[in-house]
Design a protein around this motif. Structure first.
Motif, PDB file in Angstrom:
ATOM      1  N   GLU A  70      48.602  55.058  48.639  1.00 46.71           N
ATOM      2  CA  GLU A  70      48.681  56.113  47.624  1.00 46.71           C
ATOM      3  C   GLU A  70      47.430  56.134  46.746  1.00 46.71           C
ATOM      4  O   GLU A  70      46.922  57.202  46.413  1.00 46.71           O
ATOM      5  N   LEU A  71      46.938  54.972  46.374  1.00 47.06           N
ATOM      6  CA  LEU A  71      45.731  54.894  45.559  1.00 47.06           C
ATOM      7  C   LEU A  71      44.539  55.477  46.304  1.00 47.06           C
ATOM      8  O   LEU A  71      43.793  56.296  45.765  1.00 47.06           O
ATOM      9  N   ILE A  72      44.363  55.070  47.547  1.00 49.38           N
ATOM     10  CA  ILE A  72      43.224  55.528  48.332  1.00 49.38           C
ATOM     11  C   ILE A  72      43.278  57.041  48.561  1.00 49.38           C
ATOM     12  O   ILE A  72      42.244  57.701  48.564  1.00 49.38           O
ATOM     13  N   MET A  83      41.485  46.359  44.705  1.00 49.10           N
ATOM     14  CA  MET A  83      41.507  45.408  45.824  1.00 49.10           C
ATOM     15  C   MET A  83      41.204  44.004  45.331  1.00 49.10           C
ATOM     16  O   MET A  83      41.871  43.044  45.733  1.00 49.10           O
ATOM     17  N   GLU A  84      40.204  43.864  44.468  1.00 49.74           N
ATOM     18  CA  GLU A  84      39.842  42.545  43.951  1.00 49.74           C
ATOM     19  C   GLU A  84      40.988  41.945  43.141  1.00 49.74           C
ATOM     20  O   GLU A  84      41.300  40.763  43.294  1.00 49.74           O
ATOM     21  N   PRO A 123      38.539  43.879  52.673  1.00 55.12           N
ATOM     22  CA  PRO A 123      38.165  45.067  53.444  1.00 55.12           C
ATOM     23  C   PRO A 123      38.760  45.046  54.856  1.00 55.12           C
ATOM     24  O   PRO A 123      39.123  46.095  55.388  1.00 55.12           O
ATOM     25  N   GLU A 124      38.882  43.868  55.443  1.00 48.50           N
ATOM     26  CA  GLU A 124      39.455  43.743  56.777  1.00 48.50           C
ATOM     27  C   GLU A 124      40.902  44.227  56.791  1.00 48.50           C
ATOM     28  O   GLU A 124      41.335  44.919  57.708  1.00 48.50           O
ATOM     29  N   TYR A 125      41.638  43.867  55.740  1.00 48.80           N
ATOM     30  CA  TYR A 125      43.034  44.283  55.646  1.00 48.80           C
ATOM     31  C   TYR A 125      43.133  45.800  55.507  1.00 48.80           C
ATOM     32  O   TYR A 125      43.953  46.451  56.165  1.00 48.80           O
ATOM     33  N   VAL A 126      42.287  46.381  54.643  1.00 54.58           N
ATOM     34  CA  VAL A 126      42.285  47.830  54.444  1.00 54.58           C
ATOM     35  C   VAL A 126      41.917  48.536  55.740  1.00 54.58           C
ATOM     36  O   VAL A 126      42.529  49.536  56.110  1.00 54.58           O
ATOM     37  N   SER A 127      40.946  48.000  56.441  1.00 53.12           N
ATOM     38  CA  SER A 127      40.532  48.576  57.719  1.00 53.12           C
ATOM     39  C   SER A 127      41.701  48.632  58.692  1.00 53.12           C
ATOM     40  O   SER A 127      41.952  49.659  59.324  1.00 53.12           O
ATOM     41  N   MET A 147      50.103  42.604  42.310  1.00 55.51           N
ATOM     42  CA  MET A 147      49.734  42.745  43.712  1.00 55.51           C
ATOM     43  C   MET A 147      50.178  44.126  44.197  1.00 55.51           C
ATOM     44  O   MET A 147      51.307  44.530  43.960  1.00 55.51           O
ATOM     45  N   LEU A 148      49.276  44.816  44.854  1.00 60.85           N
ATOM     46  CA  LEU A 148      49.588  46.133  45.410  1.00 60.85           C
ATOM     47  C   LEU A 148      50.347  45.981  46.726  1.00 60.85           C
ATOM     48  O   LEU A 148      50.015  45.143  47.550  1.00 60.85           O
ATOM     49  N   THR A 149      51.341  46.825  46.912  1.00 59.55           N
ATOM     50  CA  THR A 149      52.002  46.882  48.210  1.00 59.55           C
ATOM     51  C   THR A 149      51.146  47.765  49.124  1.00 59.55           C
ATOM     52  O   THR A 149      50.254  48.485  48.654  1.00 59.55           O
ATOM     53  N   ASP A 150      51.439  47.734  50.404  1.00 63.32           N
ATOM     54  CA  ASP A 150      50.719  48.605  51.338  1.00 63.32           C
ATOM     55  C   ASP A 150      50.851  50.060  50.916  1.00 63.32           C
ATOM     56  O   ASP A 150      49.874  50.811  50.915  1.00 63.32           O
ATOM     57  N   GLN A 151      52.060  50.465  50.554  1.00 67.82           N
ATOM     58  CA  GLN A 151      52.295  51.855  50.161  1.00 67.82           C
ATOM     59  C   GLN A 151      51.496  52.218  48.903  1.00 67.82           C
ATOM     60  O   GLN A 151      50.904  53.293  48.829  1.00 67.82           O
TER      61      GLN A 151
END
Length: 64
Positions: free
Chosen positions: A9-11, A25-26, A32-36, A1-5
């Motif tokens: 960093e990936l994006i 993400m998958e 997408p809502e969370y990323v937004s 699981m990716l953390t927010d940080q």
């Protein structure tokens, strides 16, 4: 699981592609809502790029 940080960093990593981000993400069950919300980006933009990237990922997996 990716953390927010890790997601941020990936994006922001130079050269990373939308299909790579969508795949991460998958794997991490990130919507997408969370990323937004995390990025403060318009949901419509995130959603359309995510959907296009998913199609690109599906097209690639059909070839291998």
């Amino acid at each position: 699981m990716l953390t927010d940080q890790q997601l941020i960093e990936l994006i922001s990593k130079p050269g990373v592609t939308d299909p790579e981000i969508a795949a991460a993400m998958e794997r991490s069950n990130i919507s997408p809502e969370y990323v937004s919300t995390l990025l403060g980006a318009p949901l419509e933009d995130v959603q359309s790029r995510y959907e296009a990237a998913q199609q690109a990922n599906r097209g690639y997996s059909d070839l291998v």
